[in-house]
Structure formats: C-alpha cells, structure tokens
Design a protein around this motif. Structure first.
Motif, PDB file in Angstrom:
ATOM      1  N   ALA A 333      48.316  64.457  37.105  1.00  0.00           N
ATOM      2  CA  ALA A 333      47.469  63.283  37.307  1.00  0.00           C
ATOM      3  C   ALA A 333      48.337  62.037  37.427  1.00  0.00           C
ATOM      4  CB  ALA A 333      46.494  63.143  36.151  1.00  0.00           C
ATOM      5  N   PHE A 335      48.223  57.567  37.485  1.00  0.00           N
ATOM      6  CA  PHE A 335      47.477  56.318  37.382  1.00  0.00           C
ATOM      7  C   PHE A 335      48.338  55.172  37.913  1.00  0.00           C
ATOM      8  CE2 PHE A 335      46.117  52.468  35.033  1.00  0.00           C
ATOM      9  CZ  PHE A 335      44.838  52.394  35.548  1.00  0.00           C
ATOM     10  N   ASN A 336      47.755  54.414  38.801  1.00  0.00           N
ATOM     11  CA  ASN A 336      48.475  53.272  39.366  1.00  0.00           C
ATOM     12  C   ASN A 336      47.683  52.002  39.124  1.00  0.00           C
ATOM     13  OD1 ASN A 336      50.569  54.833  40.595  1.00  0.00           O
ATOM     14  ND2 ASN A 336      49.058  55.486  42.095  1.00  0.00           N
ATOM     15  N   ALA A 337      48.364  50.980  38.687  1.00  0.00           N
ATOM     16  CA  ALA A 337      47.657  49.728  38.445  1.00  0.00           C
ATOM     17  C   ALA A 337      48.434  48.565  39.019  1.00  0.00           C
ATOM     18  CB  ALA A 337      47.463  49.522  36.941  1.00  0.00           C
ATOM     19  N   GLU A 340      46.786  41.635  38.937  1.00  0.00           N
ATOM     20  CA  GLU A 340      47.491  40.492  39.506  1.00  0.00           C
ATOM     21  C   GLU A 340      46.856  39.168  39.089  1.00  0.00           C
ATOM     22  OE1 GLU A 340      48.559  39.289  44.083  1.00  0.00           O
ATOM     23  OE2 GLU A 340      47.817  41.266  43.683  1.00  0.00           O
ATOM     24  N   HIS A 352      46.201  39.460  31.097  1.00  0.00           N
ATOM     25  CA  HIS A 352      45.857  40.826  31.456  1.00  0.00           C
ATOM     26  C   HIS A 352      46.687  41.810  30.667  1.00  0.00           C
ATOM     27  CE1 HIS A 352      48.828  40.819  35.081  1.00  0.00           C
ATOM     28  NE2 HIS A 352      49.435  40.959  33.963  1.00  0.00           N
ATOM     29  N   SER A 354      47.625  46.198  30.548  1.00  0.00           N
ATOM     30  CA  SER A 354      47.452  47.485  31.197  1.00  0.00           C
ATOM     31  C   SER A 354      48.216  48.512  30.382  1.00  0.00           C
ATOM     32  CB  SER A 354      48.002  47.428  32.615  1.00  0.00           C
ATOM     33  OG  SER A 354      47.981  48.717  33.184  1.00  0.00           O
ATOM     34  N   SER A 356      48.867  52.894  29.957  1.00  0.00           N
ATOM     35  CA  SER A 356      48.536  54.247  30.357  1.00  0.00           C
ATOM     36  C   SER A 356      49.381  55.190  29.529  1.00  0.00           C
ATOM     37  CB  SER A 356      48.761  54.450  31.848  1.00  0.00           C
ATOM     38  OG  SER A 356      50.112  54.279  32.170  1.00  0.00           O
TER      39      SER A 356
ATOM     40  N   VAL B 401      52.364  39.714  39.475  1.00  0.00           N
ATOM     41  CA  VAL B 401      52.006  40.853  40.325  1.00  0.00           C
ATOM     42  C   VAL B 401      52.738  42.109  39.834  1.00  0.00           C
ATOM     43  CG1 VAL B 401      51.754  41.648  42.715  1.00  0.00           C
ATOM     44  CG2 VAL B 401      51.995  39.214  42.245  1.00  0.00           C
ATOM     45  N   PRO B 402      52.217  42.742  38.805  1.00  0.00           N
ATOM     46  CA  PRO B 402      52.893  43.941  38.335  1.00  0.00           C
ATOM     47  C   PRO B 402      52.368  45.197  39.039  1.00  0.00           C
ATOM     48  CG  PRO B 402      51.222  43.270  36.766  1.00  0.00           C
ATOM     49  CD  PRO B 402      51.074  42.383  37.973  1.00  0.00           C
ATOM     50  N   TYR B 403      53.259  46.082  39.390  1.00  0.00           N
ATOM     51  CA  TYR B 403      52.866  47.383  39.923  1.00  0.00           C
ATOM     52  C   TYR B 403      53.181  48.404  38.845  1.00  0.00           C
ATOM     53  CZ  TYR B 403      52.830  45.233  44.565  1.00  0.00           C
ATOM     54  OH  TYR B 403      52.556  44.439  45.644  1.00  0.00           O
ATOM     55  N   ILE B 404      52.177  49.152  38.470  1.00  0.00           N
ATOM     56  CA  ILE B 404      52.384  50.118  37.393  1.00  0.00           C
ATOM     57  C   ILE B 404      52.009  51.504  37.890  1.00  0.00           C
ATOM     58  CG2 ILE B 404      51.750  50.735  35.036  1.00  0.00           C
ATOM     59  CD1 ILE B 404      50.772  47.656  34.948  1.00  0.00           C
ATOM     60  N   ARG B 405      52.953  52.421  37.871  1.00  0.00           N
ATOM     61  CA  ARG B 405      52.671  53.778  38.314  1.00  0.00           C
ATOM     62  C   ARG B 405      53.056  54.741  37.203  1.00  0.00           C
ATOM     63  NH1 ARG B 405      53.426  54.305  44.652  1.00  0.00           N
ATOM     64  NH2 ARG B 405      51.641  55.543  44.130  1.00  0.00           N
ATOM     65  N   ASN B 406      52.126  55.578  36.843  1.00  0.00           N
ATOM     66  CA  ASN B 406      52.427  56.557  35.800  1.00  0.00           C
ATOM     67  C   ASN B 406      51.985  57.930  36.272  1.00  0.00           C
ATOM     68  OD1 ASN B 406      52.875  57.980  33.490  1.00  0.00           O
ATOM     69  ND2 ASN B 406      51.780  56.574  32.134  1.00  0.00           N
ATOM     70  N   LYS B 407      52.931  58.848  36.374  1.00  0.00           N
ATOM     71  CA  LYS B 407      52.594  60.186  36.866  1.00  0.00           C
ATOM     72  C   LYS B 407      52.847  61.228  35.788  1.00  0.00           C
ATOM     73  CE  LYS B 407      54.082  58.839  41.421  1.00  0.00           C
ATOM     74  NZ  LYS B 407      55.409  58.455  41.857  1.00  0.00           N
ATOM     75  N   THR B 412      54.160  56.628  28.119  1.00  0.00           N
ATOM     76  CA  THR B 412      53.291  55.502  27.813  1.00  0.00           C
ATOM     77  C   THR B 412      53.791  54.249  28.520  1.00  0.00           C
ATOM     78  OG1 THR B 412      53.035  56.485  25.649  1.00  0.00           O
ATOM     79  CG2 THR B 412      52.227  54.252  25.906  1.00  0.00           C
ATOM     80  N   VAL B 413      52.874  53.563  29.138  1.00  0.00           N
ATOM     81  CA  VAL B 413      53.218  52.301  29.785  1.00  0.00           C
ATOM     82  C   VAL B 413      52.332  51.215  29.202  1.00  0.00           C
ATOM     83  CG1 VAL B 413      53.399  51.057  31.963  1.00  0.00           C
ATOM     84  CG2 VAL B 413      53.711  53.515  31.927  1.00  0.00           C
ATOM     85  N   GLU B 414      52.929  50.143  28.783  1.00  0.00           N
ATOM     86  CA  GLU B 414      52.143  49.033  28.257  1.00  0.00           C
ATOM     87  C   GLU B 414      52.541  47.761  28.982  1.00  0.00           C
ATOM     88  OE1 GLU B 414      51.396  49.385  23.632  1.00  0.00           O
ATOM     89  OE2 GLU B 414      53.414  49.970  24.212  1.00  0.00           O
ATOM     90  N   HIS B 415      51.540  47.021  29.368  1.00  0.00           N
ATOM     91  CA  HIS B 415      51.829  45.787  30.084  1.00  0.00           C
ATOM     92  C   HIS B 415      50.913  44.696  29.559  1.00  0.00           C
ATOM     93  CE1 HIS B 415      52.667  43.277  33.691  1.00  0.00           C
ATOM     94  NE2 HIS B 415      51.509  42.773  33.323  1.00  0.00           N
ATOM     95  N   GLU B 416      51.472  43.547  29.273  1.00  0.00           N
ATOM     96  CA  GLU B 416      50.584  42.441  28.966  1.00  0.00           C
ATOM     97  C   GLU B 416      51.123  41.152  29.557  1.00  0.00           C
ATOM     98  OE1 GLU B 416      50.178  41.452  24.821  1.00  0.00           O
ATOM     99  OE2 GLU B 416      51.852  42.722  24.318  1.00  0.00           O
TER     100      GLU B 416
END
Lengths: 414, 477
Positions: A333, A335-337, A340, A352, A354, A356, B401-407, B412-416
């Motif tokens: 699986a 997830f892309n976020a 902005e 904001h 985010s 995952s 403009v963050p791009y977050i990709r988790n496969k 764990t990815v955390e962004h604030e």
C-alpha cells in the motif's frame, strides 16, 4: 487516443444540432491533451491516463437509463429521496418538506458551455454531459429531513462513460443535508461529474458521500463553490469501495465568517485508488477552514491527499487547519500527501500536519494482554481511527447509520 | 597565503574588487568549454565528461515549476571563466564600496579582526572561477586528508574524482546541474581517509567579483569508512544592478559509519530595496549516505540572493543511515526563496529529520518545498518534519509545499507546519523591559530560529545570528 474512444454524440438524450458543434469542439479540445497524467502537477500521484488505458478500451457514452430492479431504501432514518439512474434524474420525493421551498429539476441540456474551463476533464464533461439536476433551497427555509440521493448504476455499463453536471444553490439562511449514496453494479465504467455549489448568507450545506457496496467504478468528481457571509459548508467523504475515485473540491470563502469543513474517512482495499484534492481559498477576513483526512490502506491500495490552503492578503484572522493521517497495513500500500499552504496575510493561524505509519504496536499489545485477539484488536483500533470523523455530525441517527456502514467495511479487513 | 591575509585583502563582501581579469570568451559554447578545460590543463577524460554534459544540456529545458519566476536568462551573455590576472593584486580602494554595506559588515564584526579568531578553520577561498588559496594543507596532509581545489584534485587524484564525480548528481540530472557539469570552474575537493576524524573545520569561501560572470563551482566531499568531517561554506558578492547566476553542484558521499556535516551561511548580494540586482542562487546539493550507519547533516542559513532555489537532499541508501536538514531562510524586500530538502529513504531503519524556519518580510516570497519518500524496502524508517513560517506584514508570502510519499507499512512519517506572525504579547513583553521594537523582533526571531542556529559550528553561529538580525532590519514598523 482514437482507439480509446468510440463516441456517438447522438446517444446523448437531449442532443440537438445547436449543441452539436459546441460538443464536438470540446471533445476535440479534450482529445488534444487526453486524460491527465502524472506530468500534470495536480495528477502527480494519480496517473489517470495510465489507469484508464490499463482498464478500458473502446469507451462509449451511455444511452441506457432503464432500471427495473427494486430500489432498496435506507430505513434507519426519515429522509427525502432523489433517485438518479446512471447520473440522470429519475424521480424525487420531497415528502418531508413544505412545497415550493425545495425545488429540484432535471438539467437536460448542458448550460455550462461557456463557463471557465477548469481542467481537461471539464472539456470531456462539456462534450458529453447528459445534464444532471439543479437543486435549490428557498430563503430562510431549513430542511426538516436530509435528502438522500440514491445514485444507481445499472449492470450494463462496461466500458461506458457517464458525464453529468449538477448545481446546488442554498439561498439566504437556508439549511440542507445531502447524502450521496452510491449503489453500483458489477460493471466497469467511468463517471465524470462537475458540480457547482452556491451557499448564500448564513446558509448551511452538509454533504455526505457514501458508497454502499464495492464497485468497479472509476469516478472523478469536481466540486467548485462560493460561500457568502457566515455560511457553512461541510463535506464528509466516506466513499470507500470504488476502484478509482478522485474528488476535487475548490471552495472560495468569499465573504467574512464563512467556514468550510472537509472530513474524510476512507478504508481502501485491493486495487483501490482514491484521491482527495482540495483548494480552499480564503478571500475574506475571519473565515475558517478545517480539513481532516483519514485513510486506512490495505493490500496494494493507494491513498492520496493533496490539500491547498490559499490565504489572500486581505484575509486576516484566517483560521485554517489541515490534517492527514494514514494507517498503512500492507507493504504494497502507498500513501502520498501534499498538504500545501500559500499565505499572503500575516495575522493568521494556519497549520497542517500529516502522519503516516502502521498501527501502534503498543496499543495492539495492550489490547492483546487484555485477552482481545489480534484481528479484533486491529479492527477496534481502525474503527476508533475512522469514527473520529463522525464526531462532527450532530444527528445521532445519521451518525449511527454511518458508523454501521463503516463497521461493515472494517469487518472485511483480514 | 594564510587565511588572515586573505581576509585583509579581497574579502570585504559587498564591494567590487578592482582586479584585472582574465576571462573566457563570452557565451556558452563548445569553444568555451574547451577553453576552460585547457586553461585548467585537464586530462582528456575530464573534457569528454564536460562535452557529454554540454550535449545533454542542448536537449534539456530550463525548469519552470518553481514559485519565484525570473526573467529569461541569456546564457550567451555571461563569461563562464573569470580569474584575477595576478593573485597578488590588492584591492585598489575601499572608497568604491557602498557605505551601507561597509556599515553592515562592521555591524557584523566579522571581516577583519574576528576572522583571525578562526585560526582553527582551514579555508579554501574561491574567487570567481579559481581557487585562490587553501590553508592548513600541511597539517591536513599529515592525517592523509585531501583538501584542495577540485581542479587540483583532477590532476593529482584522478581515480577518486573519476569514481565519485557525478555519482550523486548525474550528468543529466536537470538543467542547472548539467550546465554546471559542463562549465564548472573550481570548487573544493575533500577526501577523508578511513577511520579519520578531521581535526578542524574545513571551509570554502565563495566570492563572485567580476561583473557579467556566472559562478559555477563544484564541490565533492567523500567521507570514507568511519570518518568524520565538518564543512562550512560561506559566500558573498558585490552589489550590482545586474542579476548574476550562481549554479553550483555539491556532492557528498558518506561510506560506512561516516558522517558529514555541511553548513552554509549564504549571504550573496540580495538586490537593493526595489529588487534590482542580486544573485540567482540556483544550486544543486545532494548527499548520498551510501554506507551503513552513515550520516549526512545539512544546515543552511539563507539570508542573501535575489532568488534562492535549492534543495539540499539526502539519499539514504545504507541501512541505518541518517539524514538531517536544518534550514533558516530569511527573505526581505523583494527577495524570493524556494528551498527545502529531499529525503529519499531506500535502506532499512533509515531516519531523517527536517527542521525548516522561513521568515518573510517586505514584499518577499518564501517557499518551503520538500520531499519525503519512503521506499517499499525501507523498513522501519522514520521521518520527522517541522516547518514553521513567520510573516511580517501582509505584502509578503509564506508557502509550504511538502510532498510526502510512504510505501511502507513499518515506517512512520510525521509532518507539521505552522504559519504565524510575531506574537504581540511577546513584543509587548520585550518593549516593557526596555528593548526597542527592532531589538525585540531580533530577539524573538533569533529564538524562532534557535533550533537551527544551534546546529551550526560555533564559528558560524555568531555570524549567522547577527546576519539574521541584520537581514530583517527595516522590516519592522
């Protein structure tokens, strides 16, 4: 691109010569660029061109609206009904409302030809649109019961495309709750919908999108709207079960004190791909926007959230919040976020977040030490994760119904 | 030539040093590239490499997705090579320097006396297209550390250069990186042998002086197994009405258990109050954590340049490798910044941390753009991102403009991110205790940036702190 389509404009029920040229022109404009692909920033994470080409050939436009199955209604709470068959207005029953206060009419011809084009799918929609409905709530009228839109899709839609467009207008101080309830057959089809929403002073529109059963539908829905002073728009996206779904919401908070809520709880399983893309434009001071997107991703599913908050220089005292959370249950699986922020006013509160990751191992351990087996513990945590979305729905009966629907989905998780 | 002497001569930051220059013919062509290669007495493989890049460049298009737009650059209008005819030439006079800039640097208190304090720092000074001098070479040689201009490394250590040059930023990466590969003139080369801790900070000081030139330097740092190095980069340029292009490439390679700490205090000329002139800082910086347990840490304080457009990145290939990015980007007046990082997790148990602080004032635009990509094989990886923006006034913009990709299900990815203005209460509190408005803002902003500033080596931290205050001068009230 030619091989991909087999379009006959004559199949459009309201087709007439006057429209023909416009439709053909729009279709040609669409063909020039085709379905959007990942080179397009807005489609970076959902390569629609690839997805469509992989799954479809010889796409034709639908001309069949015959439906003879029994319509299963929701019995959990009283509601008004609108029935759409393959995107076209079939019947409506507004029995709980005063007459003349809520009007709905079928849009047979497509009026939106000269509106500003939003993207390439808009050309396609304008070329092939079979209309839709126009819903209006009169001034100062607060609807007594919600309206459920039963969105039925027949079983013979393989390789077909449905293009429709709807309009919703809430006049001053009116209130309405709409539940989009999608019921699909087993056929593989594309639906391309454009919707316009106009919320006048002090009006409140709630929209809940729900999928009854799993469907092989490939949906794109574009909602654009404008909000007046002190109005409120709330959208709950619970459309799990579609093969592909992209909901694009473009909301203009044009006057002071308007607020916009977008909440989503999705539970995606095998081969499912869903994207929520939002653009909230804060154009006036003292507006509020709140977005909370939650995804549970199983198997090889793909969840995407692209959210943008734009704050114009005059929009001081803006309060904007974006949160996306994803639970990834399988290594396949994804997830892309892309949450902005574009901010030109200084006295604002914009943030904001985010995250995952997987389910908290400590929480699982805690539950298991209390005698709950792994599968149940997992489900319990997922349920808690998604149910948070419903906290913002005050009507208890609707909330219970939604919780029930989600519980059925979660039950399928292995 | 020792670092003190250097500082007494050419490095007065904002002014022009009047030096007779030796330049390549104007414009970008194969001829220019051959000229550069020849003047540097490069071996054939290097020339071939450049020409390959140049051929690639012909088919590449300049990217245009960035937030700050700029007028079309005429690449035929630059000199791609410019060097002082004699390095012994001393600057003719200080009178030509804009008093404002002198004042600025006096306020900073760094250029003359205080630099002497930095005797524990080895400096490679790059002036326009050539490296002027490298200090402390002898001491470093004893440990087997190579610290020299890259043109020298091409001659003396061709094997290392061949092996690693272009291995992190490939020839055909993108327009500006490829341009650099074709025409790069000088820069630093660092090699730290296995199990060696570099005894002092290594530093490169970049200076653009001549007009109508672009600076294209190339830095390559290799930290072999178990080694450690801390590298500093500083840069200044004179005030000019024209926009000058600075397109550098920086490649870092960290092998098993190695650590590289790369700090930048970027203070190119930002243009005047109306946005005339200033440097276009379009830099490609990328580090590869190739070995197990390796670590690359980027720290940047971006106060200068008309447009800053760069994303120092980490490719976390080795298992358990760590990438860090600490950034302060300050934009005032008409400055624009589009900066951030890419953390690409490929190995298992890889960790990354991003702390970004953006401050906009005047009519400036400040964008954080970043990518966190967790690959399917990067089990148990972790990222934490925090980006905060501070806005001063409603004519500037702050964007995230963050791009977050988790496969991966075990990562764990955390962004604030937050955007706010300076808290009125904090200002009031400071005012009440006798600080004037500007001092108060400076104090609060320094507090806002503290997490990043404390990552800088001591020598730089003081300078950076003062820069932060000065960059924002005049933006209050």
């Amino acid at each position: 691109m030619e091989n991909l389509f087999n379009i006959d404009f004559k199949r459009i029920p309201s087709f007439n010569d006057k429209e023909a040229a416009e439709r053909e022109k729009n279709f040609e404009l669409f063909l020039k660029r085709g379905f959007p692909n990942k080179k397009d920033e807005n489609w970076k994470f959902s390569d629609l061109n690839y997805i469509i080409r992989k799954n479809f050939k010889n796409i034709t436009n639908n001309d069949d609206y015959k439906f003879d199955e029994k319509i299963e209604l929701i019995n959990d709470f009283d509601h008004n009904k609108i029935i759409l068959i393959n995107g076209s207005l079939e019947s409506c029953d507004l029995q709980f409302e005063e007459s003349g206060k809520v009007t709905i009419e079928s849009l047979k011809t497509f009026e939106g030809f000269y509106d500003k084009i939003k993207n390439n799918l808009d050309y396609l929609n304008k070329a092939l649109s079979t209309g839709g409905f126009n819903l209006e709530v009169q001034k100062d009228y607060k609807c007594k019961k919600p309206i459920i839109i039963y969105n039925y899709f027949t079983v013979n839609l393989d390789n077909k495309i449905i293009n429709n467009s709807n309009k919703i207008k809430l006049s001053q101080n009116s209130e309405l709750t709409i539940i989009d309830y999608n019921i699909g057959g087993k056929s593989k089809f594309i639906k391309n919908t454009f919707e316009k929403i106009n919320i006048d002073k002090g009006a409140v529109l709630k929209n809940i999108v729900l999928q009854k059963t799993k469907s092989d539908g490939y949906f794109y829905r574009n909602i654009s709207g404008t909000q007046d002073y002190n109005s409120s728009y709330q959208n709950f996206i619970l459309s799990s079960g579609l093969k592909f779904n992209k909901i694009e919401i473009d909301m203009n908070l044009a006057k002071e004190k308007s607020s916009c809520y977008i909440l989503s709880g999705l539970n995606l399983s095998k081969e499912e791909h869903q994207e929520i893309k939002t653009q909230i434009n804060h154009l006036a001071p003292n507006c509020k926007s709140y977005q909370k997107i939650k995804n549970v991703l199983e198997s090889d599913s793909n969840g995407v959230y692209q959210g943008k908050i734009f704050v114009k220089d005059v929009a001081q005292k803006t309060d904007a919040y974006q949160l996306s959370k994803a639970l990834i249950l399988n290594d396949k699986a994804e997830f892309n976020a892309k949450p902005e922020l574009e901010i030109y006013a200084d006295d604002v509160k914009c943030s904001h977040g985010s995250t995952s990751g997987s389910i908290d191992a400590d929480a699982i351990h805690y539950l298991m030490t209390r005698g709950i087996e792994l599968r149940t513990a997992k489900k319990l945590l997922i349920k808690g994760f998604l149910n948070e979305i419903f906290d913002n729905i005050p009507e208890e009966k609707i909330r219970t119904f939604l919780e029930k629907s989600i519980a059925i989905q979660i039950d399928e998780i292995r | 030539m020792k670092s003190e002497e250097l500082n007494n001569q050419d490095y007065k930051y904002g002014f022009t040093t009047e030096i007779e220059n030796f330049k390549a013919p104007k414009g970008l062509s194969e001829k220019t590239i051959r000229f550069i290669s020849e003047i540097k007495k490069e071996p054939k493989w290097m020339l071939d490499w450049r020409l390959k890049a140049f051929n690639r460049l012909k088919v590449l298009k300049e990217p245009n997705w960035q937030k700050p737009k700029y007028p079309k650059i005429n690449y035929q209008d630059f000199y791609y090579y410019s060097a002082p005819k004699s390095m012994k030439d001393k600057p003719k006079s200080l009178d030509e320097v804009d008093p404002k800039l002198i004042e600025t640097y006096n306020k900073l208190g760094i250029p003359l006396n205080e630099q002497k304090r930095l005797s524990g720092v080895a400096v490679d000074a790059v002036f326009d297209s050539v490296s002027v001098a490298t200090t402390f070479k002898g001491e470093l040689d004893k440990k087997g550390i190579i610290f020299c201009p890259i043109s020298e490394a091409i001659q003396k250590h061709p094997d290392l250069v061949k092996k690693y040059l272009g291995s992190v930023i490939p020839l055909s990466d993108h327009y500006f990186a490829t341009l650099n590969s074709a025409v790069f003139t000088d820069g630093s080369f660092v090699y730290i042998p296995p199990n060696t801790r570099c005894p002092m900070e290594l530093s490169t000081y970049f200076r653009i002086n001549a007009s109508e030139t672009g600076q294209f330097e190339r830095t390559l740092i290799i930290a072999d197994k178990g080694s450690y190095v801390s590298y500093l980069e500083g840069c200044t340029a004179p005030m000019r009405d024209e926009n000058q292009l600075h397109a550098a490439n920086v490649e870092l390679v960290a092998l098993d258990d190695a650590e590289i700490k790369y700090s930048t205090v970027q203070n190119w000329y930002p243009g005047d109050k109306d946005g005339v002139g200033g440097i276009y800082n379009f830099v490609t910086k990328r580090g590869a954590c190739r070995g197990k347990n390796s670590k690359i840490s980027w720290t940047q304080v971006e106060t200068g340049s008309a447009i800053t457009w760069k994303y120092p990145s980490c490719i976390l290939q080795g298992d358990n490798s760590v990438g860090e990015f600490y950034s302060i980007a300050i934009t005032n007046n008409h400055q624009k910044a589009d900066t951030g990082t890419k953390m690409i997790h490929l190995g298992k148990n890889t960790k990354s941390k991003i702390i970004s602080k953006g401050i906009s004032a005047g009519q400036a635009d400040n964008t954080y753009r970043g990518l966190v990509d967790i690959g399917a094989k990067a089990k148990n990886s972790r990222n934490y991102t925090q980006c905060d923006s501070l806005l001063m006034g409603n004519k500037c913009g702050a964007h995230t403009v963050p791009y977050i990709r988790n496969k991966n299900s075990s990562s764990t990815v955390e962004h604030e991110a937050t955007t706010s203005k300076i808290n009125e209460d904090q200002l009031f509190y400071c005012n009440q205790r006798g600080l004037n408005q500007e001092e108060a803002v400076s104090l609060i902003v320094n507090g806002f940036c503290k997490e990043v500033l404390q990552q800088l080596p001591m020598e730089f931290a003081v300078e950076a702190q003062k820069l932060v205050s000065i960059s924002l001068e005049g933006s209050v009230g």
